[in-house]
Design an enzyme around this catalytic site. Sequence first.
Site, mmCIF file in Angstrom:
data_model
loop_
_atom_site.group_PDB
_atom_site.id
_atom_site.type_symbol
_atom_site.label_atom_id
_atom_site.label_comp_id
_atom_site.label_asym_id
_atom_site.label_seq_id
_atom_site.Cartn_x
_atom_site.Cartn_y
_atom_site.Cartn_z
ATOM 1 N N ASP A 126 0.845 -1.197 0.000
ATOM 2 C CA ASP A 126 0.000 0.000 0.000
ATOM 3 C C ASP A 126 0.883 1.250 0.000
ATOM 4 O O ASP A 126 1.831 1.357 0.794
ATOM 5 C CB ASP A 126 -0.897 -0.004 1.246
ATOM 6 C CG ASP A 126 -1.896 1.131 1.236
ATOM 7 O OD1 ASP A 126 -3.030 0.914 0.775
ATOM 8 O OD2 ASP A 126 -1.550 2.243 1.702
ATOM 9 N N ILE A 127 0.587 2.180 -0.906
ATOM 10 C CA ILE A 127 1.365 3.425 -0.976
ATOM 11 C C ILE A 127 1.026 4.290 0.235
ATOM 12 O O ILE A 127 -0.150 4.574 0.501
ATOM 13 C CB ILE A 127 1.061 4.195 -2.277
ATOM 14 C CG1 ILE A 127 1.383 3.325 -3.495
ATOM 15 C CG2 ILE A 127 1.858 5.491 -2.327
ATOM 16 C CD1 ILE A 127 0.989 3.949 -4.820
ATOM 17 N N GLU A 186 -4.741 2.362 -4.169
ATOM 18 C CA GLU A 186 -3.280 2.448 -4.125
ATOM 19 C C GLU A 186 -2.644 1.162 -3.614
ATOM 20 O O GLU A 186 -1.492 1.143 -3.176
ATOM 21 C CB GLU A 186 -2.853 3.620 -3.227
ATOM 22 C CG GLU A 186 -3.202 3.502 -1.747
ATOM 23 C CD GLU A 186 -4.564 4.083 -1.397
ATOM 24 O OE1 GLU A 186 -4.747 4.523 -0.239
ATOM 25 O OE2 GLU A 186 -5.449 4.105 -2.268
#
Length: 324
Positions: free
Chosen positions: A196-197, A239
Site C-alpha cells: 500500500d502506498i 493504491e
Amino acid sequence: MNMEVKNFLETELFEKLSSEPSIFEFLHSKCLDGLFFRDLEKNEVEWMSDSFWKLLGYDPSEVDDTIQSRRNRIHPDDLITAHENYVMHCEDSSHPYDQIVRYKHKDGSYVWVRCRGMVIRDDSGKPIRLLGVHYDVTKLKETEALLKQKNIELEKLARHDYQTSLFNRYAFAEVFEQQVLLASREQVPLSLAMIDIDHFKNINDSFGHQHGDKILIEVAHCLQSLVRDSDILGRFGGEEFIVLMFNTSHKEARLAAERIRKGIEHCILSGTKPVTVSIGISTLGEKSIAGIDLAPSEIYDEMLSRSDKALYKAKQTGRNKTCE
C-alpha cells in the site's frame, strides 16, 4: 402439370441480354467487381472483365488473358484453398466454388476478393467452362480485423487494470488459484505480499489526481522491475498492489518485500519527498502447501486476510515497513 412459371420480366431480361450488349456491360461493370469465363478444356486462357483488373490497380491492357497471369497475383495460402474448391466443385456440382482470396494489388498491398463460380458441362457431364464473379470484400475484412483487435483489447481490459496494465483483482484471484494447485502438486510453499502506498490521499490532495495517477503508474513499473519473473503481480485496488510468490518461504518473502519497499523508496519521488510503501506478508505451507485441507479459493481468502492484517499493522506502527 407442375411447371415453373417465370415472371415475364425475367424472360424479357434474358432476351434483352442476348440482343442488347449494353445490359450485359452494365451488369458486369456496375453490379459486380469482376466477371470471369474460363476455358477448362485447355485450361490456359480465361476472360476477365476490365473491372477486375481495375480493382487490382491495373489498366486491362497491362495484363494478358492467361490463367497463370491471374494466379500469380493470388496469395499462396489462398491459392491452395481456391484450387481445392475448384477440384471438388468439378467432381461434384453441389460443392460450392466459393472462397475469399487475397489478390496482390499493383501497389503491393492485398485486396480481399470473394470468388464464386459454377462449371458448365458438355452433354457427357465433362466440365468445359467455368463462369464466375468477383466481389471486393476488403472493407469487410478490414472491419473484421478491427473488431477482432477491439475484442482482444476488451478481453485485456477485463483482466488487466487500465491504468497500470497489471492483472486486476479478479484476474489475480484466478491466477492465484491455478498457482495453488501447482504448489500443491510440486509440494512447495506460497507467499503473498500486499503493498500500500503511504499517504496516498495526501499526494492526491497536495498535487492533484493526475499526479497521483502518475505515481500509481511509476510504482507499477518499479514493482515490475523489482519482482522476480516467476512472481505474479496485480493491482488490488486504489493504491494497493499484490504479489504472489511461488515456492517462497516466509523468510524469503520478507526479504523480497524489503527489497521492494527499499526499491520504491529509492526510485520514486512525489515533489521532493520519496514515495514509500507499507507491506504485509503471509505464507501458507512454510515447507509445502501440500496436505492443506482447503479449496484454492479458501486458501486465497485466508492468505489475503493474513496479509491484510499484517499490512494494517505496518500502517499503524509507523508505515514504510514490512510486517507479518
